[in-house]
Design a protein around this motif. Structure first.
Motif, PDB file in Angstrom:
ATOM      1  N   CYS A 192       0.822  -1.213   0.000  1.00  0.00           N
ATOM      2  CA  CYS A 192       0.000   0.000   0.000  1.00  0.00           C
ATOM      3  C   CYS A 192       0.859   1.267   0.000  1.00  0.00           C
ATOM      4  N   LEU A 193       1.900   1.274   0.812  1.00  0.00           N
ATOM      5  CA  LEU A 193       2.769   2.456   0.877  1.00  0.00           C
ATOM      6  C   LEU A 193       3.463   2.697  -0.461  1.00  0.00           C
ATOM      7  N   LEU A 194       3.951   1.639  -1.093  1.00  0.00           N
ATOM      8  CA  LEU A 194       4.606   1.796  -2.393  1.00  0.00           C
ATOM      9  C   LEU A 194       3.624   2.317  -3.434  1.00  0.00           C
ATOM     10  N   PHE A 195       2.399   1.819  -3.389  1.00  0.00           N
ATOM     11  CA  PHE A 195       1.414   2.243  -4.389  1.00  0.00           C
ATOM     12  C   PHE A 195       1.050   3.714  -4.216  1.00  0.00           C
ATOM     13  N   PHE A 196       0.764   4.112  -2.988  1.00  0.00           N
ATOM     14  CA  PHE A 196       0.262   5.478  -2.761  1.00  0.00           C
ATOM     15  C   PHE A 196       1.365   6.537  -2.721  1.00  0.00           C
ATOM     16  N   PHE A 197       2.568   6.147  -2.319  1.00  0.00           N
ATOM     17  CA  PHE A 197       3.613   7.164  -2.161  1.00  0.00           C
ATOM     18  C   PHE A 197       4.731   7.071  -3.201  1.00  0.00           C
ATOM     19  N   TYR A 198       4.818   5.981  -3.929  1.00  0.00           N
ATOM     20  CA  TYR A 198       5.834   5.873  -4.977  1.00  0.00           C
ATOM     21  C   TYR A 198       5.190   5.805  -6.356  1.00  0.00           C
ATOM     22  N   GLN A 199       4.253   4.890  -6.535  1.00  0.00           N
ATOM     23  CA  GLN A 199       3.638   4.723  -7.854  1.00  0.00           C
ATOM     24  C   GLN A 199       2.695   5.859  -8.224  1.00  0.00           C
ATOM     25  N   SER A 200       2.292   6.652  -7.253  1.00  0.00           N
ATOM     26  CA  SER A 200       1.356   7.748  -7.522  1.00  0.00           C
ATOM     27  C   SER A 200       1.923   8.778  -8.495  1.00  0.00           C
ATOM     28  N   ALA A 201       3.244   8.804  -8.629  1.00  0.00           N
ATOM     29  CA  ALA A 201       3.863   9.783  -9.540  1.00  0.00           C
ATOM     30  C   ALA A 201       3.916   9.287 -10.984  1.00  0.00           C
ATOM     31  N   ASP A 202       3.553   8.035 -11.222  1.00  0.00           N
ATOM     32  CA  ASP A 202       3.698   7.448 -12.563  1.00  0.00           C
ATOM     33  C   ASP A 202       2.858   8.149 -13.617  1.00  0.00           C
ATOM     34  N   ASN A 203       1.623   8.473 -13.298  1.00  0.00           N
ATOM     35  CA  ASN A 203       0.745   9.084 -14.296  1.00  0.00           C
ATOM     36  C   ASN A 203       1.297  10.409 -14.808  1.00  0.00           C
ATOM     37  N   ASP A 204       1.816  11.212 -13.902  1.00  0.00           N
ATOM     38  CA  ASP A 204       2.398  12.496 -14.321  1.00  0.00           C
ATOM     39  C   ASP A 204       3.571  12.284 -15.275  1.00  0.00           C
ATOM     40  N   LYS A 205       4.383  11.268 -14.977  1.00  0.00           N
ATOM     41  CA  LYS A 205       5.527  10.976 -15.843  1.00  0.00           C
ATOM     42  C   LYS A 205       5.067  10.509 -17.221  1.00  0.00           C
ATOM     43  N   TYR A 206       4.044   9.657 -17.243  1.00  0.00           N
ATOM     44  CA  TYR A 206       3.506   9.179 -18.523  1.00  0.00           C
ATOM     45  C   TYR A 206       2.973  10.336 -19.362  1.00  0.00           C
ATOM     46  N   TYR A 207       2.162  11.169 -18.737  1.00  0.00           N
ATOM     47  CA  TYR A 207       1.548  12.274 -19.483  1.00  0.00           C
ATOM     48  C   TYR A 207       2.606  13.249 -20.007  1.00  0.00           C
ATOM     49  N   GLU A 208       3.615  13.511 -19.191  1.00  0.00           N
ATOM     50  CA  GLU A 208       4.676  14.415 -19.640  1.00  0.00           C
ATOM     51  C   GLU A 208       5.440  13.805 -20.815  1.00  0.00           C
ATOM     52  N   ALA A 209       5.756  12.515 -20.724  1.00  0.00           N
ATOM     53  CA  ALA A 209       6.491  11.850 -21.811  1.00  0.00           C
ATOM     54  C   ALA A 209       5.673  11.855 -23.099  1.00  0.00           C
ATOM     55  N   LEU A 210       4.372  11.549 -23.000  1.00  0.00           N
ATOM     56  CA  LEU A 210       3.515  11.533 -24.189  1.00  0.00           C
ATOM     57  C   LEU A 210       3.368  12.931 -24.778  1.00  0.00           C
ATOM     58  N   HIS A 211       3.253  13.924 -23.900  1.00  0.00           N
ATOM     59  CA  HIS A 211       3.123  15.301 -24.382  1.00  0.00           C
ATOM     60  C   HIS A 211       4.375  15.728 -25.138  1.00  0.00           C
ATOM     61  N   ARG A 212       5.535  15.408 -24.586  1.00  0.00           N
ATOM     62  CA  ARG A 212       6.786  15.780 -25.244  1.00  0.00           C
ATOM     63  C   ARG A 212       6.961  15.026 -26.555  1.00  0.00           C
ATOM     64  N   TYR A 213       6.548  13.778 -26.594  1.00  0.00           N
ATOM     65  CA  TYR A 213       6.688  12.992 -27.820  1.00  0.00           C
ATOM     66  C   TYR A 213       5.745  13.521 -28.902  1.00  0.00           C
ATOM     67  N   ALA A 214       4.520  13.885 -28.478  1.00  0.00           N
ATOM     68  CA  ALA A 214       3.551  14.413 -29.443  1.00  0.00           C
ATOM     69  C   ALA A 214       4.060  15.705 -30.082  1.00  0.00           C
ATOM     70  N   ASN A 215       4.737  16.535 -29.311  1.00  0.00           N
ATOM     71  CA  ASN A 215       5.235  17.814 -29.815  1.00  0.00           C
ATOM     72  C   ASN A 215       6.572  17.705 -30.551  1.00  0.00           C
ATOM     73  N   SER A 216       7.212  16.557 -30.424  1.00  0.00           N
ATOM     74  CA  SER A 216       8.542  16.408 -31.031  1.00  0.00           C
ATOM     75  C   SER A 216       8.498  16.150 -32.530  1.00  0.00           C
ATOM     76  N   GLY A 217       7.408  15.551 -33.010  1.00  0.00           N
ATOM     77  CA  GLY A 217       7.313  15.185 -34.428  1.00  0.00           C
ATOM     78  C   GLY A 217       8.090  13.919 -34.780  1.00  0.00           C
ATOM     79  N   PHE A 218       8.584  13.180 -33.787  1.00  0.00           N
ATOM     80  CA  PHE A 218       9.395  11.991 -34.052  1.00  0.00           C
ATOM     81  C   PHE A 218       8.578  10.826 -34.603  1.00  0.00           C
ATOM     82  N   PHE A 219       7.279  10.814 -34.307  1.00  0.00           N
ATOM     83  CA  PHE A 219       6.484   9.640 -34.670  1.00  0.00           C
ATOM     84  C   PHE A 219       6.486   9.392 -36.181  1.00  0.00           C
ATOM     85  N   GLU A 220       6.493  10.461 -36.967  1.00  0.00           N
ATOM     86  CA  GLU A 220       6.438  10.300 -38.426  1.00  0.00           C
ATOM     87  C   GLU A 220       7.627   9.502 -38.951  1.00  0.00           C
ATOM     88  N   VAL A 221       8.798   9.706 -38.337  1.00  0.00           N
ATOM     89  CA  VAL A 221       9.978   8.975 -38.817  1.00  0.00           C
ATOM     90  C   VAL A 221      10.145   7.642 -38.086  1.00  0.00           C
TER      91      VAL A 221
END
Length: 484
Positions: free
Chosen positions: A33-62
Protein backbone atom coordinates in the motif's frame (compact mmCIF):
# COMPACT_ATOMS: atom_id res chain seq x y z
CA UNK A 1 -9.64 -8.53 -23.29
CA UNK A 2 -11.99 -11.52 -23.58
CA UNK A 3 -14.94 -12.07 -21.27
CA UNK A 4 -14.30 -14.32 -18.28
CA UNK A 5 -16.79 -16.62 -16.58
CA UNK A 6 -18.09 -14.79 -13.48
CA UNK A 7 -16.83 -17.21 -10.84
CA UNK A 8 -15.14 -16.89 -7.47
CA UNK A 9 -14.07 -19.45 -4.85
CA UNK A 10 -12.57 -18.28 -1.54
CA UNK A 11 -11.48 -20.54 1.35
CA UNK A 12 -13.19 -19.47 4.59
CA UNK A 13 -12.39 -22.33 6.97
CA UNK A 14 -10.56 -20.21 9.54
CA UNK A 15 -11.62 -16.98 11.21
CA UNK A 16 -9.28 -14.09 12.00
CA UNK A 17 -7.50 -14.73 15.32
CA UNK A 18 -5.66 -11.80 16.95
CA UNK A 19 -4.13 -14.19 19.50
CA UNK A 20 -1.91 -15.17 16.57
CA UNK A 21 -1.29 -11.67 15.25
CA UNK A 22 -0.26 -11.83 11.54
CA UNK A 23 2.78 -9.58 11.90
CA UNK A 24 4.39 -10.47 8.57
CA UNK A 25 1.09 -10.31 6.71
CA UNK A 26 0.48 -6.78 7.99
CA UNK A 27 4.03 -5.84 6.99
CA UNK A 28 3.54 -7.13 3.42
CA UNK A 29 0.15 -5.43 3.03
CA UNK A 30 1.56 -2.17 4.39
CA UNK A 31 4.57 -2.33 2.06
CA UNK A 32 2.33 -2.84 -0.99
CA UNK A 33 0.00 0.00 0.00
CA UNK A 34 2.77 2.46 0.88
CA UNK A 35 4.61 1.80 -2.39
CA UNK A 36 1.41 2.24 -4.39
CA UNK A 37 0.26 5.48 -2.76
CA UNK A 38 3.61 7.16 -2.16
CA UNK A 39 5.83 5.87 -4.98
CA UNK A 40 3.64 4.72 -7.85
CA UNK A 41 1.36 7.75 -7.52
CA UNK A 42 3.86 9.78 -9.54
CA UNK A 43 3.70 7.45 -12.56
CA UNK A 44 0.74 9.08 -14.30
CA UNK A 45 2.40 12.50 -14.32
CA UNK A 46 5.53 10.98 -15.84
CA UNK A 47 3.51 9.18 -18.52
CA UNK A 48 1.55 12.27 -19.48
CA UNK A 49 4.68 14.41 -19.64
CA UNK A 50 6.49 11.85 -21.81
CA UNK A 51 3.51 11.53 -24.19
CA UNK A 52 3.12 15.30 -24.38
CA UNK A 53 6.79 15.78 -25.24
CA UNK A 54 6.69 12.99 -27.82
CA UNK A 55 3.55 14.41 -29.44
CA UNK A 56 5.23 17.81 -29.82
CA UNK A 57 8.54 16.41 -31.03
CA UNK A 58 7.31 15.18 -34.43
CA UNK A 59 9.39 11.99 -34.05
CA UNK A 60 6.48 9.64 -34.67
CA UNK A 61 6.44 10.30 -38.43
CA UNK A 62 9.98 8.98 -38.82
CA UNK A 63 9.74 6.27 -36.14
CA UNK A 64 6.49 4.62 -37.21
CA UNK A 65 7.97 2.96 -40.35
CA UNK A 66 10.85 1.72 -38.17
CA UNK A 67 8.39 0.35 -35.61
CA UNK A 68 6.60 -1.58 -38.38
CA UNK A 69 9.90 -3.05 -39.51
CA UNK A 70 10.88 -3.85 -35.90
CA UNK A 71 7.63 -5.75 -35.21
CA UNK A 72 7.83 -7.64 -38.51
CA UNK A 73 11.42 -8.70 -37.76
CA UNK A 74 10.27 -10.11 -34.41
CA UNK A 75 7.27 -11.91 -35.90
CA UNK A 76 4.79 -9.83 -33.88
CA UNK A 77 2.28 -9.62 -36.71
CA UNK A 78 -0.77 -9.58 -34.43
CA UNK A 79 0.57 -6.56 -32.51
CA UNK A 80 1.42 -4.81 -35.77
CA UNK A 81 -2.12 -5.33 -37.07
CA UNK A 82 -3.54 -3.97 -33.80
CA UNK A 83 -1.43 -0.80 -34.08
CA UNK A 84 -2.35 -0.24 -37.73
CA UNK A 85 -6.03 -0.54 -36.84
CA UNK A 86 -5.53 1.98 -34.01
CA UNK A 87 -3.99 4.46 -36.44
CA UNK A 88 -6.82 3.89 -38.88
CA UNK A 89 -9.22 4.76 -36.04
CA UNK A 90 -7.20 7.94 -35.37
CA UNK A 91 -6.00 6.57 -32.03
CA UNK A 92 -2.33 7.52 -32.17
CA UNK A 93 -1.95 7.73 -28.40
CA UNK A 94 -2.34 3.97 -28.04
CA UNK A 95 0.48 3.38 -30.54
CA UNK A 96 2.71 6.00 -28.89
CA UNK A 97 2.38 4.21 -25.54
CA UNK A 98 3.32 0.84 -27.02
CA UNK A 99 6.22 2.33 -28.97
CA UNK A 100 7.66 4.30 -26.05
CA UNK A 101 7.33 1.43 -23.56
CA UNK A 102 9.32 -0.96 -25.76
CA UNK A 103 12.95 -0.76 -24.63
CA UNK A 104 14.02 -3.12 -27.41
CA UNK A 105 12.62 -0.75 -30.01
CA UNK A 106 14.59 2.17 -28.57
CA UNK A 107 17.77 0.11 -28.86
CA UNK A 108 16.73 -0.80 -32.42
CA UNK A 109 16.34 2.90 -33.26
CA UNK A 110 19.72 3.82 -31.82
CA UNK A 111 21.41 1.19 -33.96
CA UNK A 112 19.70 2.44 -37.13
CA UNK A 113 19.42 6.18 -36.46
CA UNK A 114 21.84 7.17 -39.25
CA UNK A 115 19.69 5.28 -41.75
CA UNK A 116 16.35 7.01 -41.09
CA UNK A 117 17.41 10.43 -39.74
CA UNK A 118 18.94 13.29 -41.67
CA UNK A 119 21.97 15.08 -40.18
CA UNK A 120 19.70 18.01 -39.32
CA UNK A 121 17.32 15.73 -37.39
CA UNK A 122 19.97 13.64 -35.66
CA UNK A 123 21.14 16.00 -32.91
CA UNK A 124 17.60 16.91 -31.86
CA UNK A 125 16.51 13.25 -31.87
CA UNK A 126 19.48 12.01 -29.84
CA UNK A 127 18.98 14.67 -27.17
CA UNK A 128 15.18 14.81 -26.85
CA UNK A 129 14.41 11.16 -27.52
CA UNK A 130 16.82 10.02 -24.81
CA UNK A 131 15.10 12.33 -22.32
CA UNK A 132 11.65 11.00 -23.25
CA UNK A 133 12.93 7.43 -22.98
CA UNK A 134 14.51 8.10 -19.57
CA UNK A 135 11.31 9.76 -18.33
CA UNK A 136 8.97 6.96 -19.30
CA UNK A 137 11.35 4.28 -18.02
CA UNK A 138 11.57 6.02 -14.67
CA UNK A 139 7.97 4.93 -14.00
CA UNK A 140 7.65 2.14 -11.45
CA UNK A 141 6.12 -0.41 -13.83
CA UNK A 142 8.87 -0.13 -16.45
CA UNK A 143 11.71 0.32 -13.97
CA UNK A 144 10.87 -2.47 -11.55
CA UNK A 145 8.24 -4.55 -13.38
CA UNK A 146 9.23 -7.97 -14.72
CA UNK A 147 9.72 -7.63 -18.48
CA UNK A 148 10.44 -11.10 -19.97
CA UNK A 149 12.81 -9.76 -22.63
CA UNK A 150 14.87 -8.07 -19.89
CA UNK A 151 14.64 -10.54 -17.01
CA UNK A 152 16.71 -9.76 -13.90
CA UNK A 153 17.00 -10.98 -10.31
CA UNK A 154 15.86 -7.57 -9.09
CA UNK A 155 12.61 -7.51 -11.07
CA UNK A 156 11.80 -11.12 -10.11
CA UNK A 157 11.26 -9.77 -6.59
CA UNK A 158 10.42 -6.08 -7.10
CA UNK A 159 7.43 -6.76 -9.41
CA UNK A 160 5.68 -8.50 -6.49
CA UNK A 161 5.24 -5.20 -4.63
CA UNK A 162 3.89 -3.06 -7.49
CA UNK A 163 0.37 -2.80 -8.91
CA UNK A 164 -1.26 -1.53 -12.06
CA UNK A 165 -4.06 0.40 -10.37
CA UNK A 166 -6.08 0.82 -7.19
CA UNK A 167 -8.55 -2.00 -7.95
CA UNK A 168 -5.62 -4.29 -8.80
CA UNK A 169 -4.10 -3.50 -5.39
CA UNK A 170 -7.43 -3.84 -3.56
CA UNK A 171 -8.23 -7.22 -5.12
CA UNK A 172 -4.79 -8.64 -4.38
CA UNK A 173 -4.72 -7.41 -0.79
CA UNK A 174 -8.21 -8.83 -0.18
CA UNK A 175 -7.17 -12.34 -1.21
CA UNK A 176 -3.86 -12.02 0.63
CA UNK A 177 -5.57 -11.13 3.92
CA UNK A 178 -8.28 -13.80 3.50
CA UNK A 179 -5.71 -16.60 3.20
CA UNK A 180 -2.53 -15.09 4.62
CA UNK A 181 -3.41 -14.88 8.31
CA UNK A 182 -4.15 -18.62 8.43
CA UNK A 183 -0.95 -19.60 6.64
CA UNK A 184 1.19 -17.34 8.83
CA UNK A 185 -0.45 -18.69 11.99
CA UNK A 186 0.20 -22.25 10.79
CA UNK A 187 3.87 -21.95 9.70
CA UNK A 188 5.21 -18.85 11.48
CA UNK A 189 6.00 -15.33 10.21
CA UNK A 190 9.54 -15.80 8.84
CA UNK A 191 8.70 -18.99 6.97
CA UNK A 192 5.55 -17.30 5.67
CA UNK A 193 7.60 -14.40 4.25
CA UNK A 194 10.11 -16.79 2.64
CA UNK A 195 7.40 -18.97 1.06
CA UNK A 196 5.52 -15.85 -0.08
CA UNK A 197 8.54 -14.46 -1.93
CA UNK A 198 9.47 -17.84 -3.43
CA UNK A 199 5.92 -18.26 -4.74
CA UNK A 200 6.07 -14.81 -6.32
CA UNK A 201 9.45 -15.65 -7.85
CA UNK A 202 8.06 -18.91 -9.28
CA UNK A 203 5.09 -17.05 -10.72
CA UNK A 204 7.42 -14.56 -12.37
CA UNK A 205 9.61 -17.32 -13.83
CA UNK A 206 6.67 -19.19 -15.34
CA UNK A 207 5.40 -15.91 -16.80
CA UNK A 208 8.86 -15.43 -18.35
CA UNK A 209 9.03 -19.00 -19.68
CA UNK A 210 5.61 -18.66 -21.32
CA UNK A 211 6.76 -15.57 -23.27
CA UNK A 212 10.53 -15.11 -23.17
CA UNK A 213 10.61 -12.30 -25.73
CA UNK A 214 7.62 -10.37 -24.34
CA UNK A 215 7.96 -6.64 -23.79
CA UNK A 216 4.91 -6.19 -21.53
CA UNK A 217 6.02 -5.91 -17.88
CA UNK A 218 4.41 -7.98 -15.16
CA UNK A 219 3.49 -6.19 -11.92
CA UNK A 220 1.46 -7.33 -8.96
CA UNK A 221 1.53 -9.73 -6.04
CA UNK A 222 -0.76 -12.18 -7.84
CA UNK A 223 1.86 -14.92 -8.17
CA UNK A 224 2.83 -14.69 -4.51
CA UNK A 225 -0.83 -14.51 -3.41
CA UNK A 226 -1.68 -17.52 -5.56
CA UNK A 227 1.08 -19.29 -3.67
CA UNK A 228 -0.47 -18.26 -0.35
CA UNK A 229 -3.88 -19.55 -1.49
CA UNK A 230 -2.24 -22.84 -2.48
CA UNK A 231 -0.47 -23.02 0.90
CA UNK A 232 -3.82 -22.50 2.61
CA UNK A 233 -5.49 -25.48 0.96
CA UNK A 234 -2.33 -27.65 0.90
CA UNK A 235 -1.99 -27.23 4.67
CA UNK A 236 -5.41 -28.85 5.06
CA UNK A 237 -4.68 -31.46 2.34
CA UNK A 238 -7.69 -33.81 1.99
CA UNK A 239 -9.63 -32.39 4.93
CA UNK A 240 -13.04 -31.09 3.91
CA UNK A 241 -12.98 -27.34 4.53
CA UNK A 242 -15.39 -24.47 3.92
CA UNK A 243 -15.31 -22.37 0.75
CA UNK A 244 -17.41 -19.40 -0.32
CA UNK A 245 -18.45 -19.63 -3.98
CA UNK A 246 -20.00 -17.30 -6.53
CA UNK A 247 -20.93 -18.77 -9.91
CA UNK A 248 -23.14 -16.59 -12.12
CA UNK A 249 -26.23 -16.01 -9.91
CA UNK A 250 -25.43 -18.82 -7.45
CA UNK A 251 -23.83 -17.78 -4.16
CA UNK A 252 -23.19 -19.78 -1.00
CA UNK A 253 -20.83 -21.99 0.98
CA UNK A 254 -19.63 -25.51 0.25
CA UNK A 255 -17.36 -28.00 2.00
CA UNK A 256 -14.87 -29.90 -0.16
CA UNK A 257 -11.47 -31.61 0.13
CA UNK A 258 -8.90 -28.82 0.14
CA UNK A 259 -6.51 -30.25 -2.48
CA UNK A 260 -9.40 -30.87 -4.87
CA UNK A 261 -10.02 -27.12 -4.95
CA UNK A 262 -6.30 -26.50 -5.56
CA UNK A 263 -6.47 -28.65 -8.69
CA UNK A 264 -9.54 -26.72 -9.77
CA UNK A 265 -7.70 -23.39 -9.28
CA UNK A 266 -4.74 -24.45 -11.42
CA UNK A 267 -6.90 -26.01 -14.13
CA UNK A 268 -9.06 -22.90 -14.41
CA UNK A 269 -6.03 -20.60 -14.78
CA UNK A 270 -4.52 -22.80 -17.51
CA UNK A 271 -7.87 -22.92 -19.33
CA UNK A 272 -8.18 -19.13 -19.14
CA UNK A 273 -4.63 -18.75 -20.45
CA UNK A 274 -5.46 -20.64 -23.64
CA UNK A 275 -9.01 -19.35 -24.11
CA UNK A 276 -8.22 -15.67 -23.38
CA UNK A 277 -5.03 -15.06 -25.37
CA UNK A 278 -5.49 -11.27 -25.42
CA UNK A 279 -6.26 -10.90 -21.71
CA UNK A 280 -4.01 -8.68 -19.60
CA UNK A 281 -4.25 -11.15 -16.70
CA UNK A 282 -0.98 -13.01 -16.04
CA UNK A 283 -2.48 -16.51 -15.81
CA UNK A 284 0.88 -18.24 -15.94
CA UNK A 285 2.13 -16.18 -12.99
CA UNK A 286 -0.90 -17.43 -11.06
CA UNK A 287 -0.21 -21.04 -12.04
CA UNK A 288 3.47 -20.70 -11.10
CA UNK A 289 2.50 -19.32 -7.70
CA UNK A 290 -0.09 -22.06 -7.12
CA UNK A 291 2.38 -24.82 -7.94
CA UNK A 292 5.21 -23.31 -5.87
CA UNK A 293 3.01 -22.66 -2.84
CA UNK A 294 1.57 -26.17 -2.79
CA UNK A 295 4.99 -27.81 -3.29
CA UNK A 296 6.53 -25.70 -0.53
CA UNK A 297 3.87 -26.70 1.98
CA UNK A 298 3.77 -30.38 0.98
CA UNK A 299 7.57 -30.53 0.95
CA UNK A 300 7.73 -28.95 4.38
CA UNK A 301 5.21 -31.49 5.68
CA UNK A 302 7.37 -34.35 4.42
CA UNK A 303 10.62 -32.93 5.82
CA UNK A 304 9.48 -31.72 9.22
CA UNK A 305 5.86 -31.86 10.39
CA UNK A 306 6.78 -29.93 13.53
CA UNK A 307 6.95 -26.65 11.64
CA UNK A 308 3.14 -26.66 11.47
CA UNK A 309 0.81 -25.57 14.22
CA UNK A 310 -1.64 -28.44 13.81
CA UNK A 311 -3.48 -27.41 16.97
CA UNK A 312 -4.48 -24.21 15.19
CA UNK A 313 -5.27 -25.91 11.86
CA UNK A 314 -7.50 -28.52 13.50
CA UNK A 315 -9.19 -26.09 15.87
CA UNK A 316 -12.93 -25.93 15.29
CA UNK A 317 -13.83 -22.33 14.50
CA UNK A 318 -17.37 -22.96 13.38
CA UNK A 319 -19.91 -20.30 14.21
CA UNK A 320 -21.49 -20.54 17.66
CA UNK A 321 -25.03 -22.02 17.26
CA UNK A 322 -26.32 -19.39 19.68
CA UNK A 323 -24.96 -16.63 17.43
CA UNK A 324 -26.62 -18.25 14.42
CA UNK A 325 -29.96 -18.32 16.24
CA UNK A 326 -29.54 -14.71 17.32
CA UNK A 327 -28.78 -13.74 13.72
CA UNK A 328 -32.00 -15.51 12.70
CA UNK A 329 -33.92 -13.44 15.27
CA UNK A 330 -32.57 -10.19 13.81
CA UNK A 331 -33.37 -11.43 10.31
CA UNK A 332 -37.00 -12.09 11.31
CA UNK A 333 -37.24 -8.63 12.86
CA UNK A 334 -36.03 -7.10 9.60
CA UNK A 335 -38.89 -8.93 7.86
CA UNK A 336 -41.39 -7.60 10.48
CA UNK A 337 -42.15 -11.14 11.68
CA UNK A 338 -42.09 -10.10 15.32
CA UNK A 339 -44.13 -13.02 16.70
CA UNK A 340 -41.85 -15.63 15.19
CA UNK A 341 -38.80 -13.58 16.22
CA UNK A 342 -39.98 -13.61 19.86
CA UNK A 343 -40.67 -17.34 19.72
CA UNK A 344 -37.17 -17.99 18.30
CA UNK A 345 -35.58 -15.72 20.91
CA UNK A 346 -37.38 -17.50 23.75
CA UNK A 347 -36.10 -20.83 22.43
CA UNK A 348 -32.57 -19.40 22.24
CA UNK A 349 -32.71 -18.16 25.86
CA UNK A 350 -34.11 -21.50 27.06
CA UNK A 351 -31.40 -23.46 25.27
CA UNK A 352 -28.35 -21.23 25.72
CA UNK A 353 -29.16 -18.99 28.67
CA UNK A 354 -29.90 -15.30 29.00
CA UNK A 355 -27.78 -12.18 28.61
CA UNK A 356 -28.39 -8.47 28.69
CA UNK A 357 -28.42 -8.31 24.88
CA UNK A 358 -30.94 -11.11 24.56
CA UNK A 359 -33.17 -9.79 27.33
CA UNK A 360 -33.10 -6.29 25.85
CA UNK A 361 -34.17 -7.76 22.55
CA UNK A 362 -37.01 -9.66 24.24
CA UNK A 363 -38.05 -6.49 26.10
CA UNK A 364 -38.28 -4.56 22.82
CA UNK A 365 -40.29 -7.33 21.17
CA UNK A 366 -42.76 -7.73 24.05
CA UNK A 367 -43.09 -3.93 24.34
CA UNK A 368 -45.01 -4.03 21.07
CA UNK A 369 -47.87 -5.73 22.94
CA UNK A 370 -47.62 -5.02 26.70
CA UNK A 371 -48.86 -8.02 28.71
CA UNK A 372 -47.55 -10.43 31.35
CA UNK A 373 -44.68 -11.46 29.06
CA UNK A 374 -43.62 -7.81 28.76
CA UNK A 375 -43.75 -7.33 32.53
CA UNK A 376 -41.68 -10.45 33.15
CA UNK A 377 -39.11 -9.37 30.56
CA UNK A 378 -38.93 -5.89 32.07
CA UNK A 379 -38.37 -7.30 35.55
CA UNK A 380 -35.66 -9.66 34.31
CA UNK A 381 -33.93 -6.91 32.38
CA UNK A 382 -33.81 -4.49 35.31
CA UNK A 383 -32.29 -7.18 37.55
CA UNK A 384 -29.26 -7.58 35.24
CA UNK A 385 -25.91 -6.29 36.48
CA UNK A 386 -24.47 -3.96 33.81
CA UNK A 387 -20.97 -4.77 32.60
CA UNK A 388 -20.08 -1.41 31.08
CA UNK A 389 -21.26 2.18 30.64
CA UNK A 390 -23.37 1.37 27.59
CA UNK A 391 -25.30 -1.32 29.46
CA UNK A 392 -25.75 0.99 32.45
CA UNK A 393 -27.18 3.69 30.18
CA UNK A 394 -29.56 1.10 28.73
CA UNK A 395 -30.89 0.07 32.14
CA UNK A 396 -31.33 3.73 33.15
CA UNK A 397 -33.26 4.41 29.95
CA UNK A 398 -35.54 1.40 30.45
CA UNK A 399 -36.27 2.43 34.06
CA UNK A 400 -37.12 6.00 33.01
CA UNK A 401 -39.34 4.74 30.18
CA UNK A 402 -41.44 2.64 32.59
CA UNK A 403 -42.10 4.65 35.80
CA UNK A 404 -45.04 2.42 36.73
CA UNK A 405 -42.72 -0.59 37.10
CA UNK A 406 -41.63 0.61 40.56
CA UNK A 407 -44.87 -0.65 42.07
CA UNK A 408 -44.32 -4.21 40.83
CA UNK A 409 -40.54 -4.58 41.23
CA UNK A 410 -39.38 -5.95 44.59
CA UNK A 411 -37.30 -3.83 46.98
CA UNK A 412 -34.06 -5.78 46.59
CA UNK A 413 -34.17 -5.40 42.78
CA UNK A 414 -34.81 -1.66 43.10
CA UNK A 415 -31.94 -1.25 45.55
CA UNK A 416 -29.57 -3.20 43.29
CA UNK A 417 -30.58 -1.02 40.35
CA UNK A 418 -30.11 2.17 42.39
CA UNK A 419 -26.67 0.95 43.55
CA UNK A 420 -25.68 0.46 39.90
CA UNK A 421 -26.90 3.98 39.12
CA UNK A 422 -24.82 5.72 41.81
CA UNK A 423 -22.60 7.48 39.31
CA UNK A 424 -22.54 11.21 38.47
CA UNK A 425 -24.64 10.77 35.29
CA UNK A 426 -27.48 8.87 36.98
CA UNK A 427 -27.32 10.01 40.59
CA UNK A 428 -30.66 11.81 40.42
CA UNK A 429 -32.41 8.59 39.42
CA UNK A 430 -30.68 6.69 42.22
CA UNK A 431 -31.91 9.33 44.69
CA UNK A 432 -35.46 9.08 43.29
CA UNK A 433 -35.45 5.33 43.88
CA UNK A 434 -34.10 5.83 47.44
CA UNK A 435 -36.74 8.45 48.26
CA UNK A 436 -39.56 6.31 46.91
CA UNK A 437 -38.40 3.31 48.92
CA UNK A 438 -38.02 5.43 52.06
CA UNK A 439 -41.56 6.72 51.55
CA UNK A 440 -42.79 3.13 51.30
CA UNK A 441 -40.88 2.27 54.51
CA UNK A 442 -38.81 -0.36 52.76
CA UNK A 443 -36.38 -2.74 54.49
CA UNK A 444 -34.01 -0.71 56.74
CA UNK A 445 -30.78 -2.62 56.04
CA UNK A 446 -31.21 -2.47 52.26
CA UNK A 447 -31.84 1.26 52.36
CA UNK A 448 -28.85 1.67 54.70
CA UNK A 449 -26.53 0.12 52.09
CA UNK A 450 -27.94 2.41 49.40
CA UNK A 451 -27.66 5.47 51.67
CA UNK A 452 -24.01 4.64 52.38
CA UNK A 453 -23.26 4.51 48.64
CA UNK A 454 -25.10 7.81 48.01
CA UNK A 455 -23.20 9.42 50.90
CA UNK A 456 -19.87 8.42 49.38
CA UNK A 457 -20.92 9.68 45.93
CA UNK A 458 -21.92 13.11 47.23
CA UNK A 459 -18.74 13.30 49.29
CA UNK A 460 -16.77 12.74 46.08
CA UNK A 461 -18.78 15.48 44.36
CA UNK A 462 -18.12 17.92 47.21
CA UNK A 463 -21.76 18.15 48.30
CA UNK A 464 -21.27 18.20 52.08
CA UNK A 465 -24.96 18.65 52.96
CA UNK A 466 -26.18 15.58 51.08
CA UNK A 467 -23.16 13.60 52.18
CA UNK A 468 -24.13 14.24 55.82
CA UNK A 469 -27.83 13.53 55.23
CA UNK A 470 -27.24 10.14 53.65
CA UNK A 471 -24.43 9.26 56.04
CA UNK A 472 -26.67 9.95 59.04
CA UNK A 473 -29.41 7.79 57.51
CA UNK A 474 -26.96 4.96 56.96
CA UNK A 475 -25.72 5.16 60.55
CA UNK A 476 -29.28 5.03 61.93
CA UNK A 477 -30.15 2.10 59.65
CA UNK A 478 -27.10 0.16 60.81
CA UNK A 479 -27.75 0.92 64.51
CA UNK A 480 -31.42 0.09 64.15
CA UNK A 481 -32.58 3.54 65.21
CA UNK A 482 -35.44 5.68 63.91
CA UNK A 483 -35.19 6.50 60.20
CA UNK A 484 -37.37 9.57 60.30
Amino acid sequence: RSERIPMLIIPTEKRFDWQRAPVMLLFIVSANCLLFFFYQSADNDKYYEALHRYANSGFFEVEWPQFEHYLESRGEHSALLTHRNALADDNQGEVWVALLRDAGFYTFLQQRRDAFLTPAQLDKWVNERSQIHALIFSTSVLRFGLTPSELSITTLFSHQFLHGGFMHLLGNMFFLVICGFTVEAAIGPLRFLAFYLISGLAGGLLFYISNTSGSTPLVGASGAISGVMAMYVAAFRLKRIEFFYWFFMFVGFIRAPALLILGFYIGKEILDYYTNPHSNVAYMAHVGGFIAGSLLILGALLLNRNIFDFTYLEQDQSIDPAQEQLAEVYSLIEKYRFGLALKTLNALITEHGNSLERETLRYNLTKLRPDKAFLNSLHTLLRHKPGNERELALLHSVWRENPEIRHTLDTDSQVRLALNLTSPDYLTTAEDIFNALQHDKANHSALGVLARRLSLCFEGLGNAAKHKTYNDFAERAISGGSLR
